[in-house]
Design a protein around this motif. Structure first.
Motif, PDB file in Angstrom:
ATOM      1  N   UNK A  58     -24.857 -43.888 -30.422  1.00 32.84           N
ATOM      2  CA  UNK A  58     -24.632 -45.736 -30.826  1.00 32.84           C
ATOM      3  C   UNK A  58     -23.190 -46.417 -29.585  1.00 32.84           C
ATOM      4  N   UNK A  59     -23.508 -47.286 -29.149  1.00 29.89           N
ATOM      5  CA  UNK A  59     -22.403 -48.190 -28.478  1.00 29.89           C
ATOM      6  C   UNK A  59     -21.491 -48.806 -29.033  1.00 29.89           C
ATOM      7  N   UNK A  60     -20.115 -48.029 -29.413  1.00 30.44           N
ATOM      8  CA  UNK A  60     -18.960 -49.044 -30.435  1.00 30.44           C
ATOM      9  C   UNK A  60     -18.682 -50.135 -29.634  1.00 30.44           C
ATOM     10  N   UNK A  61     -17.821 -49.401 -28.370  1.00 28.34           N
ATOM     11  CA  UNK A  61     -17.027 -50.628 -28.014  1.00 28.34           C
ATOM     12  C   UNK A  61     -18.581 -50.907 -26.439  1.00 28.34           C
ATOM     13  N   UNK A  62     -18.318 -52.141 -26.339  1.00 28.67           N
ATOM     14  CA  UNK A  62     -19.179 -51.917 -25.466  1.00 28.67           C
ATOM     15  C   UNK A  62     -18.687 -52.565 -23.936  1.00 28.67           C
ATOM     16  N   UNK A  68     -10.265 -43.127 -24.883  1.00 33.01           N
ATOM     17  CA  UNK A  68     -11.940 -43.172 -24.731  1.00 33.01           C
ATOM     18  C   UNK A  68     -11.472 -44.877 -24.014  1.00 33.01           C
ATOM     19  N   UNK A  69     -10.565 -46.187 -23.848  1.00 36.71           N
ATOM     20  CA  UNK A  69     -10.624 -46.682 -23.655  1.00 36.71           C
ATOM     21  C   UNK A  69     -12.003 -48.071 -23.993  1.00 36.71           C
ATOM     22  N   UNK A  70     -11.746 -47.139 -25.743  1.00 31.88           N
ATOM     23  CA  UNK A  70     -12.215 -47.855 -26.711  1.00 31.88           C
ATOM     24  C   UNK A  70     -11.303 -49.150 -27.430  1.00 31.88           C
TER      25      UNK A  70
END
Length: 863
Positions: free
Chosen positions: A445-449, A476-478
């Motif tokens: 599941x994508x958390x940071x789109x 992670x760059x999130x």
């Protein structure tokens, strides 16, 4: 073409030319430089704008600060990187595909081995007669906003011409053509500039690409409450210029015959891919524009690539930052020999427009055959939520959220998956049994789109030792682009068993609430003693003012006494709000908005004698702007002599208690709102707290004092007073929540005492009451138990703390005027105390005295 020698022996350097330096172009440069470990590629960036890459998504935040540096993307100048050459204000004129060269508008030819087109898009201006008239603008770049600002300031500086005897002059107005995302952002920019915004949208609702009819209706009502007038289902037929006595204006004729007279017009009717260079060089373009590429983002010319909004990947353009970033990463990978390809794009969006949350994800409009919809619309709360499900009501297909988008990240991650439990619970209001599915999210599941970061990547980083938000961002760059996913990242940390640090800063391992208890229990009265006994080091800009606030909250000592003076920030240090040009504002207290005629005369004389700009605030007070630091003591001497005291507009403390006229004058009033407001302001004046506090008292349920937008709101009823708490305005406005009903005056004051001191003791640094309550375990029910039922057994202690404050209160400015040591601080230059700062000059050519340094109009007429 020439090849430079690589830093690595025996290797040559190839040249990649990037045309365009927006967010996606910058992302490409970062991607190829971080991956090119052998330093085999040199990058030349041709930027059309005069400034380096900036956050165009956050363009509206430029309004107010007017500081371009605040929007600059990190490392956008590539300082220290010899293999990146950034040429600002150097647009490309044409592409010589045969010679593999780009020709700039200055005539320079730059050879390339790889050419990356990152030209973005341009604003679409409908073919309306008069669209090219003066005072018609577009909303796309920083320069566009500067031009809009200049026109707005010129309009606001005009003399006001009354329409008829007894009427006030016409309101400065702006029309925005286009009611989509950028259109509403443009409307907000006009509103912040002091221009009344009107939005014209051809579709039957605002934001037609993101919300359905129900969501559009709620959105229109919410922004209408904020002063934005919307015209939906109509087009713009013509624009004409008209001369008026006060100056030139535009008349906008709508397709239904209505005419809007406006001072300026902003086109924000969508964008088109900027593909002119590609067309002229013979590259293929899509049916609706855009540079045609395959899934590798390569054009029909093997040496030319396209990324971002200008790229039509297999014929489709994507106008969001996330797919744009994906194309940049793909091209960097391909140029370096990789095999990445475009995986498709998540077109979900989560936005905050004029402070209103709007989100859409998946099949938001229910276009899938057999799709089912569940809708929850709450007009009272101003929220709309819809989920779209498969025909068996088990798989989530999409949804829309307006007014409250807290569930967006979780819901978006479940698109295409089977939903556990009752689907209706997905959009149940918070506190009403709404589902918390964060623990159910799958690893993919994508958390940071924005950056395409999945839950599994974040959890892996946590397992590898990334135990705080900063560490997860770094690996992670999130959360590094829009930040909207950070609450979900924090939940993943907690779910992984990580105990998030509550340390105030590197010098104190305790939270603010813990330090408050330490100070209260030990009687420590200086920062140096507190840091020596319970912290480390010498302190910083975080802990010093926080401790100063705690010391002020636990004692009536003056904030400029002894060592404590050095802990204060600029405003508290000089007991005045510093303005952007270095002058200060003076705000005397006016409890309940009341002021005597003699005090008004004194204020007027001070404004005249010190050449100050005068403004009545929304909190029923008078601001005097433009005072130099050495002028503050003589100004306050005259105010104190007139019986006035500091309004403490500079401090994290009680600002104002706003009131209507109540039963004393109003035919609808059922209680004396003014008397209550005066009593409360005099009781809590000077109370230092984690953040500023604002009260409102309305004499009836018509709510003219806007009490439900305040930290403490009191609304009169036939039986007494209703008490609302934890509301606030600002960037994330919140309605106050009802704590207790039909209270007599004594009980009302008791509950406010308890609420305020509980907040002062337990809130985090710079945390307003609304987020404090939102983060409280048990929420309003727990707070009600503490305040009304004394569930913690601390009510007497909280009340006693307020009584000590009331008994010990003394006006801070009156105390300064009696103390030569404190007065000695108020100089522009310590070594030449009688000199004024020569860099501060005031233009006194008209009624409005505005610092020349601001670049604002010199005079704004009085009404």
């Amino acid at each position: 073409m020439s090849h430079l020698q690589s830093p690595h022996p025996g290797a040559e350097v190839s040249t990649a030319v990037v045309i365009g330096h927006g967010m996606v172009g910058h992302r490409f440069v970062e991607a190829i430089r971080s991956r090119d470990e052998a330093d085999r590629w040199r990058v030349v960036v041709l930027a059309e704008e005069s400034v380096a890459a900036y956050d165009r998504v956050g363009l509206s935040s430029y309004v107010g600060s007017w500081d371009r540096a605040q929007l600059a993307l990190a490392n956008n100048d590539y300082a220290g990187d010899a293999l990146v050459e950034l040429r600002l204000g150097s647009p490309a004129a044409r592409i010589d595909r045969d010679g593999r060269e780009v020709v700039t508008t200055a005539g320079e030819r730059i050879g390339y081995d790889a050419l990356v087109l990152a030209t973005g898009s341009y604003p679409f201006v409908p073919p309306v007669p008069g669209a090219d008239l003066e005072h018609c603008f577009v909303y796309r770049t920083l320069d566009d906003l500067d031009a809009i600002r200049a026109r707005a300031e010129a309009v606001l500086a005009r003399p006001v011409q009354p329409q008829q005897p007894g009427q006030s002059g016409r309101v400065a107005r702006g029309v925005v053509v286009g009611g989509g995302l950028l259109g509403l952002e443009a409307a907000n920019a006009l509103r912040l500039l002091g221009i009344e915004p009107h939005v014209v949208e051809f579709a039957p609702r605002l934001m037609p690409l993101q919300v359905d009819a129900g969501g559009g209706a709620v959105l229109e009502r919410l922004i209408g409450d904020l002063g934005v007038t919307a015209y939906t289902g109509v087009g713009t037929s013509a624009i004409t210029a008209v001369d008026r006595p006060e100056g030139d204006v535009l008349q906008v004729e709508l397709s239904d015959g209505r005419v809007i007279e406006t001072d300026l017009l902003v086109f924000s009717a969508g964008v088109r891919p900027q593909d002119a260079l590609a067309r002229e060089s013979g590259l293929g373009v899509g049916e609706r524009g855009g540079i045609l590429t395959d899934l590798s983002c390569r054009t029909e010319d093997e040496a030319i690539w396209a990324v971002g909004e200008c790229a039509a990947v297999e014929g489709r353009c994507y106008g969001l930052v996330a797919p744009g970033y994906a194309t940049a990463e793909i091209v960097a990978d391909r140029i370096l020999g990789g095999e990445a390809s475009f995986p498709g794009a998540d077109m979900s969006t989560k936005l905050k427009l004029l402070g209103v949350d709007v989100a859409s994800f998946g099949d938001a409009m229910g276009a899938t055959p057999g799709a089912l919809e569940i809708v929850h619309s709450d007009a009272a709360r101003g929220t709309y939520a819809k989920v779209v499900l498969s025909d068996d009501a088990r798989t989530l297909l999409g949804g829309i959220l307006v007014g409250d988008a807290t569930a967006y990240t979780t819901l978006r991650s479940f698109v295409g998956r089977e939903v556990p439990g009752d689907p209706a619970a997905l959009i149940s209001p918070a506190g009403d049994g709404g589902a918390d599915l964060s623990s159910e999210l799958p690893d993919d599941a994508i958390i940071c789109s924005c950056n395409g970061v999945a839950k599994g990547s974040i959890c892996a980083a946590i397992t590898d030792g990334a135990c705080d938000l900063a560490a997860i961002k770094g690996c992670t760059s999130a959360g590094t682009t829009c930040g909207g996913c950070l609450p979900s990242v924090k939940r993943l940390l907690v779910d992984s068993g990580v105990v998030l640090s509550t340390a105030l800063c590197e010098h104190f391992s305790q939270s603010r609430a813990d330090l408050f208890e330490v100070v209260a229990a030990t009687g420590i009265r200086t920062f140096s003693e507190l840091v020596a006994r319970h912290g480390t080091g010498e302190g910083c800009e975080i802990c010093k003012p926080t401790v100063a606030s705690i010391l002020a909250s636990t004692s009536s000592a003056h904030i400029l006494d002894g060592e404590q003076a050095g802990l204060q920030d600029s405003n508290d240090h000089f007991l005045a709000n510093i303005q952007k040009n270095g002058t200060y504002s003076v705000v005397p207290r006016m409890p309940g908005g009341e002021v005597t005629a003699e005090q008004l005369i004194v204020i007027g004389e001070i404004a005249r004698d010190f050449d100050l700009y005068v403004k009545v605030t929304g909190g029923q007070r008078i601001d005097l702007f433009g005072a130099r630091v050495e002028q503050l003591p003589p100004i306050w001497r005259r105010l104190v002599d007139a019986g006035m005291e500091s309004g403490q507009a500079y401090g994290k403390s009680l600002r104002t208690v706003k009131s209507c006229v109540g039963s004393s004058w109003c035919r609808y009033g059922v209680q004396d709102a003014v008397a209550m407001a005066v009593s409360l302001e005099l009781r809590y004046r000077g109370l230092r707290s984690p953040h500023k506090l604002k009260f409102g008292v309305s004499g009836c349920t018509r709510e003219c004092a806007e009490a439900r937008g305040k930290d403490v709101g009191i609304i009169a009823t036939d039986k007494g007073w209703n008490l609302y708490v934890a509301g606030n305005g600002g960037q994330t406005p919140k309605h106050a929540v009802l704590l207790a009903s039909d209270l007599d005056e004594a009980t009302l004051v008791t509950y406010i005492d308890r609420f305020l001191m509980f907040y002062v003791r337990t809130a985090d640094r710079l945390q307003r009451t609304a987020p404090w309550l939102e983060g409280m375990e048990g929420g309003i029910e727990h707070l009600r138990e503490v305040v009304c039922a004394d569930s913690l057994g601390i009510a007497a202690d909280l009340e006693a703390a307020v009584e000590r404050h009331v008994e010990g209160y003394r006006d801070e400015w009156a105390a300064v005027l009696e103390d030569p040591e404190k007065l000695s601080r108020f100089v522009s230059f310590v070594n030449v105390p009688d000199e004024s700062d020569p860099t501060i000059a005031l233009d006194s050519s008209g009624p409005r005295k505005v610092p020349v340094l601001l670049g604002l109009p010199s005079a704004r007429p009085s009404h």
